[in-house]
Design an enzyme around this catalytic site. Structure first.
Site, PDB file in Angstrom:
ATOM      1  N   GLU A  36     -23.682 -13.570  -0.263  1.00 43.67           N
ATOM      2  CA  GLU A  36     -24.528 -12.568  -0.884  1.00 43.67           C
ATOM      3  C   GLU A  36     -23.733 -11.263  -0.878  1.00 43.67           C
ATOM      4  O   GLU A  36     -23.226 -10.870   0.178  1.00 43.67           O
ATOM      5  CB  GLU A  36     -25.823 -12.409  -0.065  1.00 43.67           C
ATOM      6  N   ARG A 261     -23.099 -21.852  13.063  1.00 42.78           N
ATOM      7  CA  ARG A 261     -22.335 -20.643  12.786  1.00 42.78           C
ATOM      8  C   ARG A 261     -21.313 -20.385  13.865  1.00 42.78           C
ATOM      9  O   ARG A 261     -21.488 -20.790  15.012  1.00 42.78           O
ATOM     10  CB  ARG A 261     -23.274 -19.434  12.813  1.00 42.78           C
ATOM     11  N   LYS A 271     -24.138  -9.087   9.454  1.00 39.66           N
ATOM     12  CA  LYS A 271     -23.787  -8.074   8.463  1.00 39.66           C
ATOM     13  C   LYS A 271     -24.578  -6.786   8.680  1.00 39.66           C
ATOM     14  O   LYS A 271     -24.071  -5.701   8.454  1.00 39.66           O
ATOM     15  CB  LYS A 271     -24.052  -8.613   7.049  1.00 39.66           C
TER      16      LYS A 271
HETATM   17  P1  ATP Z   1     -27.280 -12.603   5.463  1.00 38.78           P
HETATM   18  O1  ATP Z   1     -28.085 -12.453   6.687  1.00 38.78           O
HETATM   19  O2  ATP Z   1     -27.104 -11.357   4.692  1.00 38.78           O
HETATM   20  O3  ATP Z   1     -27.643 -13.800   4.633  1.00 38.78           O
HETATM   21  P2  ATP Z   1     -24.932 -14.106   6.077  1.00 38.78           P
HETATM   22  O4  ATP Z   1     -23.957 -13.792   7.177  1.00 38.78           O
HETATM   23  O5  ATP Z   1     -25.654 -15.378   6.102  1.00 38.78           O
HETATM   24  O6  ATP Z   1     -25.846 -12.864   6.040  1.00 38.78           O
HETATM   25  P3  ATP Z   1     -24.083 -14.782   3.415  1.00 38.78           P
HETATM   26  O7  ATP Z   1     -23.425 -13.937   2.406  1.00 38.78           O
HETATM   27  O8  ATP Z   1     -25.410 -15.344   3.104  1.00 38.78           O
HETATM   28  O9  ATP Z   1     -24.137 -13.942   4.744  1.00 38.78           O
HETATM   29  O10 ATP Z   1     -23.088 -15.935   3.863  1.00 38.78           O
HETATM   30  C1  ATP Z   1     -22.355 -16.725   2.992  1.00 38.78           C
HETATM   31  C2  ATP Z   1     -22.104 -18.048   3.643  1.00 38.78           C
HETATM   32  O11 ATP Z   1     -21.379 -17.860   4.863  1.00 38.78           O
HETATM   33  C3  ATP Z   1     -23.391 -18.756   3.986  1.00 38.78           C
HETATM   34  O12 ATP Z   1     -23.285 -20.085   3.553  1.00 38.78           O
HETATM   35  C4  ATP Z   1     -23.484 -18.676   5.473  1.00 38.78           C
HETATM   36  O13 ATP Z   1     -24.077 -19.817   6.004  1.00 38.78           O
HETATM   37  C5  ATP Z   1     -22.019 -18.569   5.907  1.00 38.78           C
HETATM   38  N1  ATP Z   1     -21.885 -17.829   7.169  1.00 38.78           N
HETATM   39  C6  ATP Z   1     -22.325 -16.596   7.443  1.00 38.78           C
HETATM   40  N2  ATP Z   1     -22.071 -16.248   8.722  1.00 38.78           N
HETATM   41  C7  ATP Z   1     -21.446 -17.299   9.284  1.00 38.78           C
HETATM   42  C8  ATP Z   1     -20.925 -17.575  10.587  1.00 38.78           C
HETATM   43  N3  ATP Z   1     -20.993 -16.678  11.573  1.00 38.78           N
HETATM   44  N4  ATP Z   1     -20.351 -18.784  10.792  1.00 38.78           N
HETATM   45  C9  ATP Z   1     -20.264 -19.674   9.802  1.00 38.78           C
HETATM   46  N5  ATP Z   1     -20.730 -19.487   8.565  1.00 38.78           N
HETATM   47  C10 ATP Z   1     -21.322 -18.319   8.289  1.00 38.78           C
HETATM   48 MG    MG Z   2     -27.101 -15.863   4.435  1.00 36.39          MG
END
Ligand code: ATP
Ligand code: MG
Length: 562
Positions: A36, A261, A271
């Site tokens: 996102e 994660r 974020k």
């Molecule tokens: P938000 O809370 O804004 O959704 P987010 O960290 O999930 O934050 P995204 O942009 O939705 O951010 O993440 C993109 C992809 O990265 C998603 O598929 C998410 O599952 C993955 N992702 C985010 N943080 C992690 C992490 N710490 N470890 C592994 N994958 C992650």
């Molecule tokens: Mg997310």
């Protein structure tokens, strides 16, 4: 690009192997990375990127980059740009498959009409608070909205008028008609569309209704013919909904697979928390070298290959765990050791005069560029009568185990000579200069009579040295889990000593020829890189990581305990 370490057969790869065996997707493997655009990518995202792009690569498949830009309130163009840059920097390629969820807004809306026509969605007039009150709890069923059985024609009419902009924010929503008593709360008539009069970074003011994540995501996957929709564990409870939407519409159905994660000690990965650190000025922007953002790590001197190797070595699992930041640094050292040219540099200079070395003489010694890589060759390092050494490498009154320079003590100067300290000159009690004697027979660093010295020091020639500013970093937080301290705000746990600037360093002339982001090692001091703040007047260096492998130490301790 190939994945450095041969990935073990984790549970995701096992699922894909089985799908390929049964021919479920006709042997196709097509993944996507769906950020996102509401913040910068961090090392947790790198894990997801490595899984998605890495798996596509391994199976000869494809991976799309898709921006999940369904929420205009929090998304911005600068994030889109930075995300594209960061993934490229990591070394992955989506070829011509760059997509935006917002490109599908028309189709997503058509699907919503389809669902409504089928009688599987309705327009609700309850407020967000009411909807949430009516949702029930984990132990009590929800209550059906009185608008739930609105006739299809009326639903279609209201949906059309929502889209046409006839209503204000929050006045109406479109909800899926599933089951208000469903044990999974996500299935209790989730909202599919909401009214939001906001300008979108991609579609401008074309839309005033926006799809919710759960609705949009599975359909985006379906539209792109994704085979395996790999996401993190928090979406596990959303999978029934993901499946329900696709089945209800009868469209192509990818398989959602969840993994845990990445969490790292001594940092934060959310974020929202990172944004707080940046906006409140606790760090200097998104690329602050102390942050776990990819742009921060890049500026700190991390190599893409070190990050990829780390992501490969931590593996993929379904249970939450926290990885020691020392392990990340271990992977970093492994990589930098093989690839970094060596230089000599002095962070805390102490002047040293070799009394028996001629005033005007300059010798050049051959120095090895990288002992791990003979093809890197050698370079010339100038040596002269006045040198700088590290302040710490001298003690006037050394304890037993200090083997470096002291009055009367002889040591080796790397690549040059054996040198003996005669006298320390002091001003106000502080040593400001060392007077020394060289043994010219030890040229190159060995004594013909076979005598040994107990240490080898790095040095730079004062006349030839280049001035530099060095920025040293430590952990951003004082505790391993800054979000886990009950009575403290994570911002109060920031390490006040996480950054230190040294402004009068003296470094080997060759460092001047490096470009911003070039990585190298200062012998005995650690890995460094050139900071983009560097100007023709001011050479700025970041210390990436020290040489001592804390991870190896931890492993040893753990072995001993077992
Ligand atoms: P938000 O809370 O804004 O959704 P987010 O960290 O999930 O934050 P995204 O942009 O939705 O951010 O993440 C993109 C992809 O990265 C998603 O598929 C998410 O599952 C993955 N992702 C985010 N943080 C992690 C992490 N710490 N470890 C592994 N994958 C992650
Ligand atoms: Mg997310």
């Amino acid at each position: 690009m190939t994945t450095e370490e041969k990935a073990p057969r984790d549970f995701i790869r096992q699922i894909i192997d089985e799908d390929n065996r049964t021919g479920k997707h006709g042997g196709r493997v097509h993944t996507r990375f769906p950020p996102e655009p509401n913040g910068f990518l961090h090392i947790g995202h790198a894990k997801s990127i490595c899984i998605n792009f890495g798996i596509a690569e391994e199976y000869g498949g494809k991976c799309n980059l898709r921006f999940d830009d369904t929420n205009p309130a929090k998304e911005e163009e600068i994030y889109v740009k930075s995300i594209i840059e960061d993934i490229k920097w990591l070394g992955f390629d989506w070829e011509d498959r760059l997509y935006f969820a917002s490109d599908y807004f028309d189709q997503l809306y058509d699907y919503a009409v389809q669902l409504t026509k089928k009688g599987s969605a309705y327009i609700d007039e309850m407020s967000a608070e009411e909807i949430s009150q009516y949702r029930g709890t984990l132990t009590t069923p929800g209550i059906e909205s009185k608008y739930r059985n609105r006739p299809v024609e009326e639903n279609l009419d209201l949906l059309e008028r929502m889209k046409a902009g006839e209503f204000g924010d929050g006045e109406y929503v479109l909800r899926a008609k599933i089951d208000m008593a469903h044990p999974n709360m996500n299935m209790r008539d989730p909202v599919v569309y909401r009214i939001l009069h906001a300008t979108h970074h991609n579609t401008g003011d074309k839309w005033c209704i926006y799809p919710l994540y759960d609705w949009a995501h599975g359909l985006e996957d379906s539209i792109e013919n994704i085979t395996h929709s790999i996401c993190s564990l928090e979406f596990e409870d959303h999978r029934p909904l993901y499946d329900w939407f696709l089945d209800e519409l009868g469209v192509y159905h990818p398989q959602q697979i969840e993994f845990a994660r990445l969490n790292l000690t001594y940092t934060v990965m959310s974020k929202r928390k990172l944004l707080e650190l940046v906006e409140d000025g606790h760090v200097n922007g998104w690329d602050d070298p102390r942050l776990p953002t990819l742009t921060g790590l890049k500026r700190r001197g991390y190599s893409p290959s070190a990050i990829r190797s780390f992501c490969g070595r931590i593996g993929v699992a379904k249970v939450h765990s926290t990885v020691d930041i020392e392990f990340l640094e271990h992977c970093l050292r492994d990589d930098l050791n093989k690839t970094s040219p060596r230089f000599m540099g002095v962070l805390h200079p102490l002047k040293l005069v070799i009394e028996n070395y001629p005033e005007d003489e300059v010798e050049e010694f051959d120095a090895i560029n990288n002992p791990e890589d003979p093809s890197a060759g050698t370079r010339k390092v100038p040596f002269s009568r006045v040198l700088y050494i590290e302040k710490d490498d001298f003690m006037e009154d050394p304890p037993k185990k200090f083997y470096r320079l002291a009055p009367g003590r002889e040591v080796r100067f790397r690549y040059a000579y054996f040198i003996t300290c005669k006298e320390a000159i002091k001003e106000d009690g502080e040593v400001t200069e060392l007077r020394c004697i060289v043994d010219l027979d030890t040229k190159g660093g060995d004594a013909p009579d076979g005598r040994k010295v107990k240490s080898t020091l790095h040095w730079v020639s004062a006349e030839h040295a280049v001035d530099a500013e060095a920025r040293l970093y430590d952990r951003l937080f004082t505790v391993p889990n800054p979000l886990g301290e009950k009575d403290a705000d994570f911002k109060d746990l920031i390490n006040p000593d996480s950054s230190e600037v040294l402004r009068s360093c003296k470094v080997e002339p060759g460092v001047k020829d490096l470009k911003p982001f070039d990585r190298f090692q200062f012998e005995r001091l650690g890995y460094f890189c050139v900071d983009p703040d560097t100007t023709s007047e001011n050479l700025v260096l970041n210390r990436t990581v020290g040489l001592r492998d804390e991870w190896a130490k931890i492993q040893k301790q753990q072995k001993a305990q077992r």
